[in-house]
Design a protein around this motif. Structure first.
Motif, PDB file in Angstrom:
ATOM      1  N   ARG A 168       0.827  -1.207   0.000  1.00  0.00           N
ATOM      2  CA  ARG A 168       0.000   0.000   0.000  1.00  0.00           C
ATOM      3  C   ARG A 168       0.864   1.261   0.000  1.00  0.00           C
ATOM      4  O   ARG A 168       0.439   2.306  -0.484  1.00  0.00           O
ATOM      5  CB  ARG A 168      -0.918  -0.002   1.222  1.00  0.00           C
ATOM      6  CG  ARG A 168      -2.062  -0.986   1.078  1.00  0.00           C
ATOM      7  CD  ARG A 168      -2.888  -1.114   2.349  1.00  0.00           C
ATOM      8  NE  ARG A 168      -4.036  -1.983   2.102  1.00  0.00           N
ATOM      9  CZ  ARG A 168      -4.877  -2.403   3.040  1.00  0.00           C
ATOM     10  NH1 ARG A 168      -4.711  -2.031   4.303  1.00  0.00           N
ATOM     11  NH2 ARG A 168      -5.895  -3.186   2.722  1.00  0.00           N
ATOM     12  N   VAL A 184       1.693   2.897  -3.481  1.00  0.00           N
ATOM     13  CA  VAL A 184       0.678   3.662  -4.219  1.00  0.00           C
ATOM     14  C   VAL A 184       0.328   4.902  -3.399  1.00  0.00           C
ATOM     15  O   VAL A 184      -0.585   4.890  -2.588  1.00  0.00           O
ATOM     16  CB  VAL A 184      -0.589   2.795  -4.445  1.00  0.00           C
ATOM     17  CG1 VAL A 184      -1.478   3.413  -5.509  1.00  0.00           C
ATOM     18  CG2 VAL A 184      -0.211   1.372  -4.816  1.00  0.00           C
ATOM     19  N   ASP A 244      -0.830   7.941  -4.161  1.00  0.00           N
ATOM     20  CA  ASP A 244      -1.963   8.819  -4.467  1.00  0.00           C
ATOM     21  C   ASP A 244      -3.242   8.377  -3.775  1.00  0.00           C
ATOM     22  O   ASP A 244      -4.219   9.121  -3.694  1.00  0.00           O
ATOM     23  CB  ASP A 244      -2.225   8.826  -5.989  1.00  0.00           C
ATOM     24  CG  ASP A 244      -0.984   9.247  -6.740  1.00  0.00           C
ATOM     25  OD1 ASP A 244      -0.097   9.838  -6.098  1.00  0.00           O
ATOM     26  OD2 ASP A 244      -0.894   8.967  -7.951  1.00  0.00           O
ATOM     27  N   ASP A 245      -3.202   7.149  -3.294  1.00  0.00           N
ATOM     28  CA  ASP A 245      -4.437   6.497  -2.888  1.00  0.00           C
ATOM     29  C   ASP A 245      -4.829   6.733  -1.438  1.00  0.00           C
ATOM     30  O   ASP A 245      -5.552   5.932  -0.863  1.00  0.00           O
ATOM     31  CB  ASP A 245      -4.259   4.980  -3.106  1.00  0.00           C
ATOM     32  CG  ASP A 245      -5.507   4.366  -3.713  1.00  0.00           C
ATOM     33  OD1 ASP A 245      -6.194   5.082  -4.455  1.00  0.00           O
ATOM     34  OD2 ASP A 245      -5.771   3.181  -3.433  1.00  0.00           O
TER      35      ASP A 245
END
Lengths: 244, 244
Positions: free
Chosen positions: B66, B69, B71-72
């Motif tokens: 996680r 990533v 932007d998430d």
């Protein structure tokens, strides 16, 4: 909680127990967890109790009560071996469990265990640990010369470092007290007074029994000297290199 | 089993973990239980894992995955506080539990817990203990400056005797190693190598990380000197009077 230790040595045996019992943190009391059945010249039997106080007291009362009726079969007073005594303790445990267990299912069931040791005339000294199911194991002086019950882990390292079958009674008693000191420092549920018995091999009588209460001068000196000594040893140990 | 320690000091933090994992006594292996997430100048995050290896590895993999990533939403790399990181660890734990837990009911369910500590730029150092349910507590340097997980009791007395908030990083590292020595001596399920990290306050980078493998010369010297020193202190302690 509880902390009990029984040690089997060439010179004799050492038994010790704390006295704290509690039902929740707001209901703390002192009860002696050491029971001695002694007939000088014939037998010395020591029982150290762990677990629910109602259970251990019932087992001990039943055991003593049955001992008053000698005609009725084997009792703690006429058993020829400590192995047989361990069986009598197990019988009493299972009888109490049969009686009370069904009413205790919500609170975890009947729960009592014992360290049993001593000597009966004609036998060598023996040491047993009796589980709450009533089965038991016997100590082997060469490989496992001691049993602990209850909050055993805090005080195990010092016993592992000091005790062998040839350790003297004096040193073993000292070691057990240091072990209690470490345990009580790290765990609130074990508390003074500490009951201590030293039994000398083949004496068939208790020559030394002491209760160390809060503030006992010997125990306080031992505790302080141990703490200072350990800190001093620690400070002399080599420093690790902290650079990469 | 496992033994992990995290300590919060004025000077910095110390983390240590053993490496033994086992599924029964005939399936023993070594796995590093220490995970470091470091971006020098920005953050140092250390995680020490206890519990089922499949569970802890899944949580850590998910957390790292996680983190790739960005932007998430929040990740271990952009979280502003270590409190938020503890929340992310808990989220990952609960996700793994939802996925695997139903298949593990016969073997006791999902079972992983963590010691989490370190520093994120802009914050003081912080230390958390995350339970297997995902809730967590934070250490308080004045009252509870350390957390242990796993086989914690054998090695607790020496930490209780030595560590305060003002203890140096060097002494704390030494104390942790002595604590591991006592634990490994009394419990087979904790084993070398030992991973050790010392973090200096506000450095925002790991300056010292060491692995002490079986036979490590420093650890062996420490262990021998400690054993001899403790025995010497013990022998100097006053003898109890064994007469009545």
């Amino acid at each position: 909680m509880t902390y009990c230790v029984g040690i089997l040595l060439e010179q004799g045996m050492v038994f010790a127990s704390d006295s704290r019992t509690h039902a929740g943190v707001d209901n703390i009391a002192s009860f002696c967890k050491m029971t001695v059945l002694e007939r000088p010249g014939d037998r010395v039997i020591v029982l150290l109790s762990s677990g629910n106080l109602a259970g251990t007291q019932a087992v001990l009362s039943l055991l003593k009560q049955r001992g008053l009726v000698e005609d009725d079969g084997p009792t703690v007073w006429n058993a020829a071996t400590l192995f047989d005594v361990a069986g009598l303790v197990a019988d009493a445990m299972r009888d109490i469990d049969r009686r009370d267990g069904p009413y205790l299912t919500d609170s975890g069931g009947f729960n009592a265990s014992f360290i049993l040791g001593g000597q009966i005339n004609g036998e060598p000294m023996r040491l047993f640990r009796i589980y709450s199911e009533g089965n038991f194991i016997e100590a082997d002086i060469e490989t496992t010369p001691y049993f602990q019950t209850g909050e055993a882990k805090y005080g195990k390292p010092i016993i592992d470092r000091v005790i062998t079958q040839t350790t003297s009674l004096e040193d073993s008693a000292k070691c057990v007290l240091v072990s209690f000191d470490s345990t009580m420092r790290s765990n609130l549920s074990v508390g003074m007074p500490i009951d201590l018995i030293c039994y000398r091999r083949d004496s068939l009588r208790i020559e030394m029994r002491r209760r160390f209460a809060e503030g006992d001068s010997y125990f306080t000196a031992l505790s302080n000297q141990w703490r200072e000594g350990v800190r001093e040893v620690f400070s002399r140990l080599p420093e690790p290199k902290l650079s990469t």
